[in-house]
Design an enzyme around this catalytic site. Structure first.
Site, PDB file in Angstrom:
ATOM      1  N   ASP A  42      35.649  39.278  48.159  1.00  0.00           N
ATOM      2  CA  ASP A  42      35.236  40.001  46.905  1.00  0.00           C
ATOM      3  C   ASP A  42      33.834  39.517  46.371  1.00  0.00           C
ATOM      4  OD1 ASP A  42      37.052  42.209  45.452  1.00  0.00           O
ATOM      5  OD2 ASP A  42      35.256  41.481  44.239  1.00  0.00           O
ATOM      6  N   ASN A  95      37.841  47.748  52.287  1.00  0.00           N
ATOM      7  CA  ASN A  95      38.603  48.773  51.032  1.00  0.00           C
ATOM      8  C   ASN A  95      37.584  48.652  49.824  1.00  0.00           C
ATOM      9  OD1 ASN A  95      40.687  49.472  49.050  1.00  0.00           O
ATOM     10  ND2 ASN A  95      40.267  47.518  48.390  1.00  0.00           N
ATOM     11  N   TYR A 161      29.281  59.350  45.882  1.00  0.00           N
ATOM     12  CA  TYR A 161      30.666  58.781  46.445  1.00  0.00           C
ATOM     13  C   TYR A 161      31.102  59.661  47.419  1.00  0.00           C
ATOM     14  CZ  TYR A 161      35.581  57.196  45.614  1.00  0.00           C
ATOM     15  OH  TYR A 161      36.684  56.426  45.674  1.00  0.00           O
ATOM     16  N   LYS A 165      32.530  58.612  51.117  1.00  0.00           N
ATOM     17  CA  LYS A 165      33.818  58.765  51.566  1.00  0.00           C
ATOM     18  C   LYS A 165      34.194  59.691  52.610  1.00  0.00           C
ATOM     19  CE  LYS A 165      35.396  55.761  48.721  1.00  0.00           C
ATOM     20  NZ  LYS A 165      36.015  54.228  49.450  1.00  0.00           N
ATOM     21  N   THR A 196      44.261  51.959  38.882  1.00  0.00           N
ATOM     22  CA  THR A 196      43.526  50.523  38.975  1.00  0.00           C
ATOM     23  C   THR A 196      42.271  50.754  37.895  1.00  0.00           C
ATOM     24  OG1 THR A 196      41.797  51.552  40.470  1.00  0.00           O
ATOM     25  CG2 THR A 196      43.681  50.636  41.403  1.00  0.00           C
TER      26      THR A 196
HETATM   27  N1  LIG Z   1      41.767  53.984  42.029  1.00  0.00           N
HETATM   28  C1  LIG Z   1      41.820  55.161  42.747  1.00  0.00           C
HETATM   29  O1  LIG Z   1      42.020  56.127  41.883  1.00  0.00           O
HETATM   30  C2  LIG Z   1      40.848  55.454  44.191  1.00  0.00           C
HETATM   31  C3  LIG Z   1      41.041  56.679  44.672  1.00  0.00           C
HETATM   32  C4  LIG Z   1      40.689  56.914  45.918  1.00  0.00           C
HETATM   33  C5  LIG Z   1      39.997  55.880  46.670  1.00  0.00           C
HETATM   34  N2  LIG Z   1      39.575  54.539  45.992  1.00  0.00           N
HETATM   35  C6  LIG Z   1      39.164  53.622  46.880  1.00  0.00           C
HETATM   36  O2  LIG Z   1      39.991  52.501  47.079  1.00  0.00           O
HETATM   37  C7  LIG Z   1      39.180  51.347  46.843  1.00  0.00           C
HETATM   38  C8  LIG Z   1      39.596  50.483  45.808  1.00  0.00           C
HETATM   39  O3  LIG Z   1      39.343  50.926  44.780  1.00  0.00           O
HETATM   40  P1  LIG Z   1      40.144  50.176  43.357  1.00  0.00           P
HETATM   41  O4  LIG Z   1      40.591  51.525  42.738  1.00  0.00           O
HETATM   42  O5  LIG Z   1      41.009  49.223  43.864  1.00  0.00           O
HETATM   43  O6  LIG Z   1      38.888  49.429  42.833  1.00  0.00           O
HETATM   44  P2  LIG Z   1      38.668  48.435  41.842  1.00  0.00           P
HETATM   45  O7  LIG Z   1      37.615  48.574  41.094  1.00  0.00           O
HETATM   46  O8  LIG Z   1      39.955  47.914  41.156  1.00  0.00           O
HETATM   47  O9  LIG Z   1      38.574  47.264  42.967  1.00  0.00           O
HETATM   48  C9  LIG Z   1      37.309  47.283  43.837  1.00  0.00           C
HETATM   49  C10 LIG Z   1      36.904  45.832  44.022  1.00  0.00           C
HETATM   50  O10 LIG Z   1      35.719  45.933  44.927  1.00  0.00           O
HETATM   51  C11 LIG Z   1      35.086  44.653  44.509  1.00  0.00           C
HETATM   52  N3  LIG Z   1      33.476  45.019  44.780  1.00  0.00           N
HETATM   53  C12 LIG Z   1      32.652  45.732  44.082  1.00  0.00           C
HETATM   54  N4  LIG Z   1      31.512  45.789  44.724  1.00  0.00           N
HETATM   55  C13 LIG Z   1      31.495  44.782  45.637  1.00  0.00           C
HETATM   56  C14 LIG Z   1      30.525  44.321  46.602  1.00  0.00           C
HETATM   57  N5  LIG Z   1      29.371  44.537  46.677  1.00  0.00           N
HETATM   58  N6  LIG Z   1      31.098  43.262  47.410  1.00  0.00           N
HETATM   59  C15 LIG Z   1      32.267  42.875  47.508  1.00  0.00           C
HETATM   60  N7  LIG Z   1      33.057  43.226  46.640  1.00  0.00           N
HETATM   61  C16 LIG Z   1      32.891  44.144  45.883  1.00  0.00           C
HETATM   62  C17 LIG Z   1      35.094  44.493  43.132  1.00  0.00           C
HETATM   63  O11 LIG Z   1      34.770  43.387  42.490  1.00  0.00           O
HETATM   64  C18 LIG Z   1      36.710  44.750  43.001  1.00  0.00           C
HETATM   65  O12 LIG Z   1      37.240  43.716  43.011  1.00  0.00           O
HETATM   66  C19 LIG Z   1      37.531  51.895  46.825  1.00  0.00           C
HETATM   67  O13 LIG Z   1      37.161  52.126  47.800  1.00  0.00           O
HETATM   68  C20 LIG Z   1      37.735  52.946  46.178  1.00  0.00           C
HETATM   69  O14 LIG Z   1      36.747  53.880  46.234  1.00  0.00           O
HETATM   70  C21 LIG Z   1      40.422  54.551  44.684  1.00  0.00           C
END
Ligand SMILES: NC(=O)c1ccc[n+]([C@@H]2O[C@H](COP(=O)([O-])OP(=O)(O)OC[C@H]3O[C@@H](n4cnc5c(N)ncnc54)[C@H](O)[C@@H]3O)[C@@H](O)[C@H]2O)c1
Length: 263
Positions: A42, A95, A161, A165, A196
């Site tokens: 991360d 992820n 986005y 995706k 989240t």
């Molecule tokens: N939460 C939702 O409802 C949801 C729905 C569909 C898809 N997603 C996808 O799931 C994945 C995780 O989402 P989440 O909700 O857990 O997000 P989150 O914001 O809780 O966590 C994302 C993590 O990615 C890290 N990050 C961001 N930029 C970075 C970089 N340049 N290099 C390394 N790390 C980096 C952040 O520091 C964070 O710890 C994402 O790809 C998101 O698009 C989430």
């Protein structure tokens, strides 16, 4: 008959990106709980180190790599380091992602487009580019890439986005076809609204957003992070040996289609 998952990943090693929060954190903790040696990756170093310390305190095996996944050289170093640290790479959960700010397409700032595409699409390619040779050399393994419900349907206001995706699904399918014969299974997950920080920020933008999102989910609630992590672990486990190139919907029915009144 119940199948025990305890120790399911004993002797295996892998990496999880975006592991300092949300879905990635939940998956990293679950992999470690079930016996894997896990590299958490991360850009948020403090949170990542804290989670690794908690995993170790609970008897798990984990390490942290600070990495900006939009930097290809840093990604190569991170992947090679993860494989070297535990002497193998059996799975990778690519992820990390961001939503970006909300604009209609014509108003998306150029730098915002670049930023979202770079992390949500290009970094997934970087990860796979450097992970696949390790998995092939080890005789096989599994990769899971995080797409979204926005990877299979439109969401107004976040064009970059949605484009990224959708592209992750295509990238996953192509790579799955190429590496199936090498024993490397590559799949994508398409979570819906999951509890989240990312979702909390999205809901904070408008007062009715959370209620409206919940109404559109046939199961009537948002996902818990562990419900998404469970599917990731299954895809990375030997139990999923016939699953490749999937874009697995984990959205409580959100993308099944509009609900029609029955009369
Ligand atoms: N939460 C939702 O409802 C949801 C729905 C569909 C898809 N997603 C996808 O799931 C994945 C995780 O989402 P989440 O909700 O857990 O997000 P989150 O914001 O809780 O966590 C994302 C993590 O990615 C890290 N990050 C961001 N930029 C970075 C970089 N340049 N290099 C390394 N790390 C980096 C952040 O520091 C964070 O710890 C994402 O790809 C998101 O698009 C989430």
């Amino acid at each position: 008959m119940t199948t025990s998952v305890e120790g399911q990943f004993t002797g295996k090693a892998g990496l999880v990106t975006g592991a300092s929060a949300g879905i990635g954190e939940a998956a990293a903790r679950m992999f470690a709980d079930r016996g894997a040696a896990v590299t958490l990756v991360d850009i948020d170093v403090d949170a990542g180190r804290r989670i690794v310390a908690e995993i170790e305190a609970g008897g798990g095996t984990a390490r942290f790599e600070g990495c900006d996944l939009t930097d290809p050289e840093a990604v190569k170093r991170m992947v090679d380091g993860a494989a070297k640290a535990y002497g193998r790479l059996d799975f990778a959960f690519n992820n990390a992602g961001i939503t970006g700010s909300v604009h209609p397409t014509a108003d998306v700032p150029l730098e915002e487009w670049e930023k979202v595409i770079k992390l949500d699409l290009t970094s997934v390619f970087y990860c796979m580019k450097y992970e696949i040779p390790h998995l092939v050399a080890g005789g096989g393994g599994a990769i899971v890439n995080t797409s979204s419900d926005a990877g299979t349907q439109a969401v107004a206001g976040i064009a970059a986005y949605v484009a990224a995706k959708h592209a992750v699904v295509g990238l996953t399918k192509s790579a799955a076809m190429e590496y199936a014969a090498h024993g490397v299974r590559i799949n994508a997950i398409c979570p819906g609204a999951t509890k989240t920080r990312m979702m909390a920020e999205w809901f904070a933008a408008s007062p009715d957003a959370e209620a409206a999102a919940t109404r559109s989910i046939p199961l009537g609630r948002l996902a818990e992070v562990d419900e998404i992590a469970e599917a990731v672990l299954w895809l990375c486990s030997d139990a999923a040996h016939y699953a490749i190139g999937m874009a697995m919907a984990l959205d409580g029915g959100l993308t099944l289609g509009p609900a029609h009144p029955t009369g």
